[in-house]
Scaffold this active site. Sequence first.
Site, PDB file in Angstrom:
ATOM      1  N   HIS A   1       6.419  -5.845  -1.202  1.00  0.00           N
ATOM      2  CA  HIS A   1       5.939  -5.944   0.171  1.00  0.00           C
ATOM      3  C   HIS A   1       4.421  -5.893   0.264  1.00  0.00           C
ATOM      4  O   HIS A   1       3.751  -5.197  -0.487  1.00  0.00           O
ATOM      5  CB  HIS A   1       6.544  -4.828   1.020  1.00  0.00           C
ATOM      6  N   ASP A   2       3.911  -6.687   1.180  1.00  0.00           N
ATOM      7  CA  ASP A   2       2.490  -6.691   1.556  1.00  0.00           C
ATOM      8  C   ASP A   2       1.564  -7.172   0.442  1.00  0.00           C
ATOM      9  O   ASP A   2       0.349  -6.929   0.495  1.00  0.00           O
ATOM     10  CB  ASP A   2       2.043  -5.305   2.028  1.00  0.00           C
TER      11      ASP A   2
ATOM     12  N   GLY B   1       3.883  -2.722  -4.239  1.00  0.00           N
ATOM     13  CA  GLY B   1       3.432  -3.072  -2.902  1.00  0.00           C
ATOM     14  C   GLY B   1       1.924  -3.098  -2.753  1.00  0.00           C
ATOM     15  O   GLY B   1       1.193  -2.414  -3.464  1.00  0.00           O
TER      16      GLY B   1
END
Length: 261
Positions: free
Chosen positions: A123-124, A141
């Site tokens: 994520h991200d 992440g």
Amino acid sequence: MSDAAIHPSAVVEAGAVLGANVRVGPFCYIGPEVEVGDGTTFGTHCSVTGPTRIGRDNRFIGHCAVGGEPQDKKHRGERVQLEIGDRNTFREYVTLNRGTASGGGITRIGDDNWLLAYTHIAHDCTVGNHCVFSNNATLAGHVTVGDHVILSGFAGVHQFCRIGAHAFIGMGAFVNGDVPPFVMVAQEGYGRPRGINAEGLKRRGFDAERIAMIKRAYRALYVSGTSLDEARVKLVELAEGSEDVRALLAFIESGERPLVR
């Protein structure tokens, strides 16, 4: 779904938008908030959930899991996204997660990248253009990866780290700090700098003078035995005559995590 070729065993939910000449192979699933650009193809058993936007002429070879929820305990179902550019290749069992509300809400992958089997983008993360991730390479992440970066097999990058453009991460290296542009990192416990990615720079058209200046900057940063503050002073001097050194210095100055040393 104009001109899309969808295998009878595939499921494409209402609300999915497929461009021209998209091919969806056997046993695939395309979710309702997925947008797929022209010419993109999905092999067998791929799943794409959204919100996810995929550009043109991407290839998902098979068993890819794209746009899944972030692997973050803080995620509570907020609307978060994955964006993928054009002409990328994703080999078998690649996993690509959407962002988190606390991390900006979006995971981005650029153009012309090659992600080999079992690679994972958490994520991200932000991945640039023309990168190669070999088998089992993993980003935790909030990692940022510049253009023309190579991650060798089984390399792993700690959350919130940055990998500068043209860097090379060796097989099995674990990165827990920022890697400046042009630098090679090799396995030794956690990854440590081992020179510059000279061969890669030659392949991308860097001439001998540019490479020599980058080597001088590397020596100032890693070989001279000086402190980081002292190395910065030398890099400022070198940057006056080199755009590449200026880019390296800007990378160092903008970081929040320590450099790999």
